[in-house]
Write a protein that holds these residues in place. Structure first.
Motif, PDB file in Angstrom:
ATOM      1  N   SER A  67       0.834  -1.207   0.000  1.00 20.11           N
ATOM      2  CA  SER A  67       0.000   0.000   0.000  1.00 20.11           C
ATOM      3  C   SER A  67       0.864   1.250   0.000  1.00 20.11           C
ATOM      4  CB  SER A  67      -0.924   0.006   1.220  1.00 20.11           C
ATOM      5  OG  SER A  67      -1.807  -1.090   1.214  1.00 20.11           O
ATOM      6  N   LEU A  68       1.918   1.225   0.804  1.00 15.97           N
ATOM      7  CA  LEU A  68       2.832   2.367   0.881  1.00 15.97           C
ATOM      8  C   LEU A  68       3.496   2.620  -0.464  1.00 15.97           C
ATOM      9  CD1 LEU A  68       4.106   4.481   2.771  1.00 15.97           C
ATOM     10  CD2 LEU A  68       5.851   2.799   3.343  1.00 15.97           C
ATOM     11  N   ASN A  69       3.886   1.556  -1.146  1.00 19.94           N
ATOM     12  CA  ASN A  69       4.524   1.700  -2.457  1.00 19.94           C
ATOM     13  C   ASN A  69       3.553   2.256  -3.496  1.00 19.94           C
ATOM     14  OD1 ASN A  69       7.072   0.820  -1.684  1.00 19.94           O
ATOM     15  ND2 ASN A  69       6.575  -1.330  -2.027  1.00 19.94           N
ATOM     16  N   ILE A  70       2.295   1.851  -3.415  1.00 18.66           N
ATOM     17  CA  ILE A  70       1.282   2.400  -4.328  1.00 18.66           C
ATOM     18  C   ILE A  70       1.101   3.892  -4.081  1.00 18.66           C
ATOM     19  CG2 ILE A  70      -1.179   2.396  -4.909  1.00 18.66           C
ATOM     20  CD1 ILE A  70      -1.137  -0.653  -4.420  1.00 18.66           C
ATOM     21  N   ILE A  71       1.036   4.262  -2.797  1.00 19.02           N
ATOM     22  CA  ILE A  71       0.886   5.685  -2.453  1.00 19.02           C
ATOM     23  C   ILE A  71       2.079   6.492  -2.958  1.00 19.02           C
ATOM     24  CG2 ILE A  71       0.837   7.317  -0.518  1.00 19.02           C
ATOM     25  CD1 ILE A  71      -0.825   5.234   1.006  1.00 19.02           C
ATOM     26  N   ARG A  72       3.271   5.914  -2.841  1.00 20.27           N
ATOM     27  CA  ARG A  72       4.467   6.600  -3.336  1.00 20.27           C
ATOM     28  C   ARG A  72       4.381   6.859  -4.848  1.00 20.27           C
ATOM     29  NH1 ARG A  72       8.255   3.343   0.661  1.00 20.27           N
ATOM     30  NH2 ARG A  72       9.147   5.104   1.824  1.00 20.27           N
ATOM     31  N   GLU A  73       3.735   5.953  -5.551  1.00 22.09           N
ATOM     32  CA  GLU A  73       3.644   6.069  -7.008  1.00 22.09           C
ATOM     33  C   GLU A  73       2.427   6.881  -7.459  1.00 22.09           C
ATOM     34  OE1 GLU A  73       3.453   2.034  -8.324  1.00 22.09           O
ATOM     35  OE2 GLU A  73       5.400   1.503  -7.444  1.00 22.09           O
ATOM     36  N   LYS A  74       1.282   6.654  -6.806  1.00 15.48           N
ATOM     37  CA  LYS A  74       0.010   7.197  -7.298  1.00 15.48           C
ATOM     38  C   LYS A  74      -0.720   8.099  -6.305  1.00 15.48           C
ATOM     39  CE  LYS A  74       0.305   4.623 -11.063  1.00 15.48           C
ATOM     40  NZ  LYS A  74       0.500   5.216 -12.414  1.00 15.48           N
ATOM     41  N   GLY A  75      -0.197   8.206  -5.091  1.00 17.28           N
ATOM     42  CA  GLY A  75      -0.919   8.962  -4.075  1.00 17.28           C
ATOM     43  C   GLY A  75      -2.016   8.112  -3.444  1.00 17.28           C
ATOM     44  N   MET A  76      -2.664   8.655  -2.411  1.00 17.64           N
ATOM     45  CA  MET A  76      -3.702   7.899  -1.703  1.00 17.64           C
ATOM     46  C   MET A  76      -4.887   7.569  -2.608  1.00 17.64           C
ATOM     47  SD  MET A  76      -4.550   6.401   1.080  1.00 17.64           S
ATOM     48  CE  MET A  76      -3.786   7.016   2.596  1.00 17.64           C
ATOM     49  N   ASP A  77      -5.207   8.439  -3.560  1.00 16.87           N
ATOM     50  CA  ASP A  77      -6.325   8.178  -4.465  1.00 16.87           C
ATOM     51  C   ASP A  77      -6.063   6.970  -5.366  1.00 16.87           C
ATOM     52  OD1 ASP A  77      -7.704  10.304  -3.435  1.00 16.87           O
ATOM     53  OD2 ASP A  77      -7.138  11.707  -5.026  1.00 16.87           O
ATOM     54  N   GLY A  78      -4.798   6.611  -5.525  1.00 13.56           N
ATOM     55  CA  GLY A  78      -4.460   5.469  -6.358  1.00 13.56           C
ATOM     56  C   GLY A  78      -4.511   4.135  -5.639  1.00 13.56           C
ATOM     57  N   LEU A  79      -4.778   4.171  -4.342  1.00 17.08           N
ATOM     58  CA  LEU A  79      -4.813   2.940  -3.553  1.00 17.08           C
ATOM     59  C   LEU A  79      -6.221   2.363  -3.533  1.00 17.08           C
ATOM     60  CD1 LEU A  79      -3.458   0.911  -1.645  1.00 17.08           C
ATOM     61  CD2 LEU A  79      -3.923   2.480   0.253  1.00 17.08           C
ATOM     62  N   ILE A 102       3.927  11.273  -0.708  1.00 13.79           N
ATOM     63  CA  ILE A 102       3.723  11.201   0.742  1.00 13.79           C
ATOM     64  C   ILE A 102       3.696  12.610   1.331  1.00 13.79           C
ATOM     65  CG2 ILE A 102       4.735  10.447   2.941  1.00 13.79           C
ATOM     66  CD1 ILE A 102       5.692   7.946   1.603  1.00 13.79           C
ATOM     67  N   PHE A 103       4.570  13.469   0.835  1.00 13.14           N
ATOM     68  CA  PHE A 103       4.584  14.859   1.305  1.00 13.14           C
ATOM     69  C   PHE A 103       3.240  15.528   1.007  1.00 13.14           C
ATOM     70  CE2 PHE A 103       5.259  19.399   0.927  1.00 13.14           C
ATOM     71  CZ  PHE A 103       6.047  19.687   2.036  1.00 13.14           C
ATOM     72  N   ARG A 104       2.728  15.333  -0.205  1.00  8.12           N
ATOM     73  CA  ARG A 104       1.432  15.922  -0.554  1.00  8.12           C
ATOM     74  C   ARG A 104       0.327  15.375   0.343  1.00  8.12           C
ATOM     75  NH1 ARG A 104       3.465  15.172  -6.055  1.00  8.12           N
ATOM     76  NH2 ARG A 104       3.853  17.232  -6.968  1.00  8.12           N
ATOM     77  N   LEU A 105       0.390  14.092   0.639  1.00 11.16           N
ATOM     78  CA  LEU A 105      -0.612  13.470   1.506  1.00 11.16           C
ATOM     79  C   LEU A 105      -0.592  14.101   2.896  1.00 11.16           C
ATOM     80  CD1 LEU A 105      -2.683  11.246   2.198  1.00 11.16           C
ATOM     81  CD2 LEU A 105      -0.758   9.708   2.615  1.00 11.16           C
ATOM     82  N   LEU A 106       0.599  14.328   3.429  1.00 12.75           N
ATOM     83  CA  LEU A 106       0.736  14.849   4.783  1.00 12.75           C
ATOM     84  C   LEU A 106       0.429  16.342   4.891  1.00 12.75           C
ATOM     85  CD1 LEU A 106       3.986  13.021   5.940  1.00 12.75           C
ATOM     86  CD2 LEU A 106       1.691  12.655   6.842  1.00 12.75           C
ATOM     87  N   PHE A 107       0.838  17.111   3.878  1.00 17.04           N
ATOM     88  CA  PHE A 107       0.783  18.567   4.022  1.00 17.04           C
ATOM     89  C   PHE A 107      -0.070  19.289   2.983  1.00 17.04           C
ATOM     90  CE2 PHE A 107       4.596  17.246   6.254  1.00 17.04           C
ATOM     91  CZ  PHE A 107       4.462  17.937   7.445  1.00 17.04           C
ATOM     92  N   ASN A 108      -0.496  18.600   1.934  1.00 13.85           N
ATOM     93  CA  ASN A 108      -1.300  19.254   0.908  1.00 13.85           C
ATOM     94  C   ASN A 108      -2.564  18.465   0.592  1.00 13.85           C
ATOM     95  OD1 ASN A 108       0.741  21.163   0.695  1.00 13.85           O
ATOM     96  ND2 ASN A 108       1.685  20.221  -1.082  1.00 13.85           N
ATOM     97  N   ASP A 164      -6.505  16.599   2.504  1.00 13.90           N
ATOM     98  CA  ASP A 164      -7.478  16.667   3.597  1.00 13.90           C
ATOM     99  C   ASP A 164      -7.007  15.926   4.837  1.00 13.90           C
ATOM    100  OD1 ASP A 164      -9.195  18.174   2.082  1.00 13.90           O
ATOM    101  OD2 ASP A 164     -10.335  16.455   1.338  1.00 13.90           O
ATOM    102  N   TYR A 165      -6.006  15.040   4.666  1.00 15.30           N
ATOM    103  CA  TYR A 165      -5.455  14.343   5.831  1.00 15.30           C
ATOM    104  C   TYR A 165      -4.537  15.321   6.554  1.00 15.30           C
ATOM    105  CZ  TYR A 165      -2.489  11.333   8.644  1.00 15.30           C
ATOM    106  OH  TYR A 165      -1.794  10.785   9.692  1.00 15.30           O
ATOM    107  N   ARG A 166      -4.927  15.765   7.731  1.00 13.42           N
ATOM    108  CA  ARG A 166      -4.206  16.833   8.419  1.00 13.42           C
ATOM    109  C   ARG A 166      -3.537  16.405   9.714  1.00 13.42           C
ATOM    110  NH1 ARG A 166      -9.055  19.237   6.683  1.00 13.42           N
ATOM    111  NH2 ARG A 166      -8.766  20.802   5.059  1.00 13.42           N
ATOM    112  N   GLU A 167      -3.802  15.193  10.170  1.00 15.69           N
ATOM    113  CA  GLU A 167      -3.277  14.787  11.476  1.00 15.69           C
ATOM    114  C   GLU A 167      -1.761  14.885  11.530  1.00 15.69           C
ATOM    115  OE1 GLU A 167      -4.760  11.130  13.059  1.00 15.69           O
ATOM    116  OE2 GLU A 167      -6.760  11.484  12.271  1.00 15.69           O
ATOM    117  N   GLY A 168      -1.090  14.374  10.488  1.00  8.57           N
ATOM    118  CA  GLY A 168       0.368  14.408  10.472  1.00  8.57           C
ATOM    119  C   GLY A 168       0.905  15.816  10.444  1.00  8.57           C
ATOM    120  N   ALA A 169       0.254  16.680   9.661  1.00 15.12           N
ATOM    121  CA  ALA A 169       0.698  18.074   9.560  1.00 15.12           C
ATOM    122  C   ALA A 169       0.516  18.796  10.892  1.00 15.12           C
ATOM    123  CB  ALA A 169      -0.085  18.791   8.463  1.00 15.12           C
TER     124      ALA A 169
END
Length: 208
Positions: free
Chosen positions: A16-28, A97-103, A105-110
């Motif tokens: 799942s992490l590798n997919i996110i790295r390639e396609k972002g969370m929407d690609g999972l 992953i950076f976009r997921l964390l800081f750009n 709707d997922y804001r917990e990490g940020a």
């Protein structure tokens, strides 16, 4: 007939992490995850009841990847400037992953990173050891520094600007010294801290 490959929870999270790295969370999704694992969706949902549950666990793994990257240091102890450099490098090396964390709707990490709470407490400890600032003042200091560093990171992320490592180091150093100087004038940081920063009185790690 060859035995079916057994799938473990760790396999699912890593894939799942590798997919996110390639396609972002929407690609999972289940189909892409099964393809990445080389299996049907059945063993995946034998371990997990839904994709939402998988995403919850993979977000925890994303946070670990980010936290470990932030505390990497070239010195014998974590240096606050390293965290800024690592943040920019993370935007370069792990864009999705950076976009997921800081750009996204997922804001917990940020929020955790900005507020110096949860897994970001070691960052507060680093600021406190280097400056002597209280938790409240360290949070303000970190927020102002983050606004500056995040700007550089997003310029790099979007290929708006191409900075060399030396240019990034100089930008961070100048901003950090300016902020420390301001806090010295306010009486929140001792003058010795500023002198230590200017003189770089921190030992670099000995490379083996």
């Amino acid at each position: 007939m060859p035995a079916k490959r057994k799938i473990y929870k760790e396999d699912i999270i890593n894939a799942s992490l590798n997919i996110i790295r390639e396609k972002g969370m929407d690609g999972l999704n289940a189909r892409k995850l099964a393809k990445k694992l080389g299996c049907s969706t059945q063993p995946i949902f034998y371990i997990y009841s839904s994709m939402d549950d998988i995403k919850k666990d993979v977000l925890k793994e994303v946070a670990k990847v980010f936290d470990n990257a932030m505390m990497d240091s070239n010195y014998d102890r974590p240096v606050y400037k390293d965290i800024g450099r690592n943040y920019i490098k993370f935007a370069q090396n792990e864009p999705e992953i950076f976009r997921l964390l800081f750009n996204s709707d997922y804001r917990e990490g940020a929020i955790d990173f900005i507020k110096l709470t949860g897994s970001s407490k070691p960052i507060f400890e680093t600021i406190s050891k280097q400056t002597g600032l209280s938790k409240k003042e360290a949070e303000k200091f970190h927020l102002k520094m983050w606004l500056y560093v995040n700007g550089i990171a997003n310029l790099v992320l979007n290929n708006t600007c191409n900075f060399t490592n030396d240019e990034i180091d100089e930008l961070l150093r100048e901003q950090y010294i300016s902020m420390v100087l301001l806090e010295v004038d306010r009486g929140n940081i001792k003058k010795e801290v500023l002198e230590n920063v200017k003189n770089k009185k921190i030992k670099k790690k000995i490379k083996m």
